[in-house]
Design an enzyme around this catalytic site. Structure first.
Site, PDB file in Angstrom:
ATOM      1  N   SER A   1       0.867  -1.139  -0.290  1.00  0.00           N
ATOM      2  CA  SER A   1      -0.150   0.186  -0.251  1.00  0.00           C
ATOM      3  C   SER A   1       0.797   1.311  -0.160  1.00  0.00           C
ATOM      4  O   SER A   1       2.041   1.233   0.527  1.00  0.00           O
ATOM      5  CB  SER A   1      -1.073  -0.040   0.857  1.00  0.00           C
ATOM      6  OG  SER A   1      -1.440   0.872   1.383  1.00  0.00           O
TER       7      SER A   1
ATOM      8  N   TYR B   1      -2.154  -1.647  11.076  1.00  0.00           N
ATOM      9  CA  TYR B   1      -2.168  -1.800   9.590  1.00  0.00           C
ATOM     10  C   TYR B   1      -1.229  -1.827   8.233  1.00  0.00           C
ATOM     11  O   TYR B   1      -0.298  -2.336   7.626  1.00  0.00           O
ATOM     12  CB  TYR B   1      -3.649  -1.039   9.238  1.00  0.00           C
ATOM     13  CG  TYR B   1      -3.633  -1.205   7.112  1.00  0.00           C
ATOM     14  CD1 TYR B   1      -4.085  -2.696   7.110  1.00  0.00           C
ATOM     15  CD2 TYR B   1      -3.631  -0.256   6.909  1.00  0.00           C
ATOM     16  CE1 TYR B   1      -3.575  -2.700   5.667  1.00  0.00           C
ATOM     17  CE2 TYR B   1      -3.240   0.022   5.298  1.00  0.00           C
ATOM     18  CZ  TYR B   1      -3.979  -1.176   4.615  1.00  0.00           C
ATOM     19  OH  TYR B   1      -3.416  -1.413   3.706  1.00  0.00           O
TER      20      TYR B   1
ATOM     21  N   LYS C   1       2.694  -3.582   6.629  1.00  0.00           N
ATOM     22  CA  LYS C   1       2.737  -3.663   5.341  1.00  0.00           C
ATOM     23  C   LYS C   1       3.570  -3.642   5.364  1.00  0.00           C
ATOM     24  O   LYS C   1       5.016  -4.188   4.472  1.00  0.00           O
ATOM     25  CB  LYS C   1       1.539  -2.802   4.208  1.00  0.00           C
ATOM     26  CG  LYS C   1       0.375  -3.108   3.470  1.00  0.00           C
ATOM     27  CD  LYS C   1      -0.041  -3.826   4.067  1.00  0.00           C
ATOM     28  CE  LYS C   1      -1.349  -4.230   3.200  1.00  0.00           C
ATOM     29  NZ  LYS C   1      -1.507  -5.832   2.543  1.00  0.00           N
TER      30      LYS C   1
HETATM   31  C1  UD1 Z   1      -7.024   5.166   4.327  1.00  0.00           C
HETATM   32  C2  UD1 Z   1      -6.058   4.227   4.449  1.00  0.00           C
HETATM   33  C3  UD1 Z   1      -5.098   3.612   3.737  1.00  0.00           C
HETATM   34  C4  UD1 Z   1      -5.318   2.352   3.060  1.00  0.00           C
HETATM   35  C5  UD1 Z   1      -6.661   2.272   2.652  1.00  0.00           C
HETATM   36  C6  UD1 Z   1      -7.255   0.954   2.701  1.00  0.00           C
HETATM   37  C7  UD1 Z   1      -6.369   6.061   5.851  1.00  0.00           C
HETATM   38  C8  UD1 Z   1      -5.144   6.717   6.984  1.00  0.00           C
HETATM   39  N1  UD1 Z   1      -5.652   5.048   4.915  1.00  0.00           N
HETATM   40  O1  UD1 Z   1      -7.169   4.708   2.380  1.00  0.00           O
HETATM   41  O2  UD1 Z   1      -3.619   2.611   4.672  1.00  0.00           O
HETATM   42  O3  UD1 Z   1      -4.370   1.790   2.519  1.00  0.00           O
HETATM   43  O4  UD1 Z   1      -7.791   3.244   3.356  1.00  0.00           O
HETATM   44  O5  UD1 Z   1      -8.482   1.328   2.011  1.00  0.00           O
HETATM   45  O6  UD1 Z   1      -7.304   5.133   6.797  1.00  0.00           O
HETATM   46  N2  UD1 Z   1     -13.625  10.194   3.284  1.00  0.00           N
HETATM   47  C9  UD1 Z   1     -13.934  10.904   3.816  1.00  0.00           C
HETATM   48  N3  UD1 Z   1     -15.657  10.840   4.212  1.00  0.00           N
HETATM   49  C10 UD1 Z   1     -15.929   9.488   4.594  1.00  0.00           C
HETATM   50  C11 UD1 Z   1     -14.583   8.734   4.220  1.00  0.00           C
HETATM   51  C12 UD1 Z   1     -13.242   9.048   3.300  1.00  0.00           C
HETATM   52  O7  UD1 Z   1     -14.112  12.087   3.713  1.00  0.00           O
HETATM   53  O8  UD1 Z   1     -16.568   9.207   4.952  1.00  0.00           O
HETATM   54  C13 UD1 Z   1     -12.030  11.292   2.737  1.00  0.00           C
HETATM   55  C14 UD1 Z   1     -10.712  11.007   3.439  1.00  0.00           C
HETATM   56  O9  UD1 Z   1     -10.389  11.701   4.778  1.00  0.00           O
HETATM   57  C15 UD1 Z   1      -9.324  10.770   2.648  1.00  0.00           C
HETATM   58  C16 UD1 Z   1     -10.317  10.342   1.214  1.00  0.00           C
HETATM   59  O10 UD1 Z   1     -12.192  10.040   1.346  1.00  0.00           O
HETATM   60  O11 UD1 Z   1      -9.540  11.610   2.195  1.00  0.00           O
HETATM   61  C17 UD1 Z   1     -10.217   8.957   1.127  1.00  0.00           C
HETATM   62  O12 UD1 Z   1     -10.255   8.319   2.723  1.00  0.00           O
HETATM   63  P1  UD1 Z   1     -10.901   6.585   2.362  1.00  0.00           P
HETATM   64  O13 UD1 Z   1     -11.067   6.145   0.736  1.00  0.00           O
HETATM   65  O14 UD1 Z   1     -10.503   5.401   3.485  1.00  0.00           O
HETATM   66  O15 UD1 Z   1      -8.981   5.628   1.544  1.00  0.00           O
HETATM   67  P2  UD1 Z   1      -7.261   6.269   2.692  1.00  0.00           P
HETATM   68  O16 UD1 Z   1      -7.741   7.171   3.703  1.00  0.00           O
HETATM   69  O17 UD1 Z   1      -6.852   7.138   1.569  1.00  0.00           O
END
Ligand code: UD1
Length: 343
Positions: A126, A151, A155
């Site tokens: 990742s 997690y 990795k």
């Molecule tokens: C997350 C993990 C990453 C992992 C991946 C696996 C973290 C910090 N990182 O990636 O290590 O490999 O998931 O699936 O958790 N967001 C919102 N509202 C929501 C959900 C997300 O605004 O309800 C935003 C988050 O703040 C982020 C973006 O959307 O900025 C993407 O979030 P997400 O899909 O959870 O992925 P990552 O955080 O990049």
């Protein structure tokens, strides 16, 4: 036909990869403990490809069961290793569960591969290993940082275990650092199946659009980005799946001289949370009920991939754009609601 073991092959990325393996003329053998997936996926893969893959319910932490599997299938061309827990938040609450499962499972797998002289492994890593990189887009040479979560740490440690093992043995290995895999297979028969409330953005968007969730919270609008929301490199899961087959093929050829290679898998383009939401609204025609909330602890401000290495050495490039990713994720959510895949 050459056999490829796919651990975690009934999961989200695993199931899409099994489809690509079959399309490329290999025979996938799936093992999965079904801790976060549904065995019905095996039939659905069969409906997509016309060939139901072999599946055995095995937990990688169960060493005798793993040894037994390898005794019965000692002629494997290679292994694609997905089986692992993946919830960042859960890993912070239950670190030992993550270290035990993700690292213990890998130990057993590698032990069996060494005993049976299985030559190749592709590992599901990742971009979380980069943390917040100093330079964007991030290349594979960027320093690996202290993990934000257990997690993420599993990795990083897994990559190191694979690296050392490959160096000291016959094994060849490729670690693929995924950016943000989203979307679903074009058939609409397989996709992401989050249990409970989704952590990730796209399942939360589609569940809000379908009415399963009341409101989407946008975590943070005060980041140092053009619109204040976080930026990620979203990649279609089918593009990602294809890269695994290419990685395996690279290790069978003369091209890979190193015992362990690492590749970024992304599109090379970053989108903000608001851009992702707008694209979803355009392709679905659904306006999302959403609200800004505070930053989510541990979130990285912005990250997207330099994919030059994968483009050049693997001869692979992501093909599908954000619209297609969102449209397929939406089709999948609608199919889940009607249960069309079970009919
Ligand atoms: C997350 C993990 C990453 C992992 C991946 C696996 C973290 C910090 N990182 O990636 O290590 O490999 O998931 O699936 O958790 N967001 C919102 N509202 C929501 C959900 C997300 O605004 O309800 C935003 C988050 O703040 C982020 C973006 O959307 O900025 C993407 O979030 P997400 O899909 O959870 O992925 P990552 O955080 O990049």
């Amino acid at each position: 036909m050459k056999k490829i073991l796919v651990t975690g092959g009934t999961g989200y990325i695993g199931s899409h990869t099994v489809v690509e393996i079959q399309k490329s003329g290999f025979e996938p053998l799936i093992i999965d403990n079904l801790s976060n997936s549904d065995p019905g996926v095996v039939d659905l893969i069969g409906r997509i490809t016309g060939q139901r893959p072999l599946f055995e319910q095995i937990d990688l932490c169960d060493l005798p069961a793993m040894q037994d599997f390898f005794k019965r299938h000692h002629d494997l061309e290679g292994v694609i290793h997905f089986a692992a827990h993946k919830s960042v938040g859960e890993s912070v609450k239950h670190p030992l569960k993550y270290y035990h499962n993700n690292l213990g499972g890998l130990f057993h797998l590698l032990q069996c591969m060494l005993t049976h002289k299985t030559a190749r492994i592709v590992f599901s890593s990742s971009c979380t290993v980069y943390g917040q990189p100093d330079q964007l887009p991030v290349t594979e040479n960027a320093p690996v940082q202290q993990a934000e979560s257990p997690y993420g740490n599993t990795k990083r440690i897994s990559e190191e275990i694979i690296h050392d093992t490959a160096k000291a043995s016959h094994l060849k290995a490729i670690s693929l650092r995924y950016f943000n895999p989203i979307g679903a297979h074009e058939s609409g028969l397989i996709g992401e199946l989050p249990i409970g409330v989704p952590d990730n953005l796209i399942p939360f968007i589609t569940q809000t659009a379908i009415g399963k969730r009341e409101k989407l919270m946008v975590f943070g609008n005060d980041y140092n980005t053009p619109d204040g929301t976080c930026i990620r490199d979203y990649i279609h899961v089918s593009d990602l799946a294809r890269a695994h087959v290419v990685a395996l093929q690279r290790m069978t050829g003369e091209d890979s001289k190193q015992s362990h290679e690492i590749f970024n898998l992304g599109t090379g383009r970053g989108y903000s949370v608001l851009e992702a939401i707008r694209t979803f609204e355009q392709v679905s025609g659904v306006e999302l009920n959403r609200e800004f909330a505070g930053r989510r602890p541990g979130d990285i401000e912005q990250v997207w991939a330099d994919t030059t290495l994968a483009n050049l050495k693997l001869g692979w490039k992501a093909e599908k754009g954000l619209e297609e990713m969102m449209a397929s994720a939406w089709k999948w959510e609608q199919n889940l609601a009607t249960g069309i895949m079970n009919k």
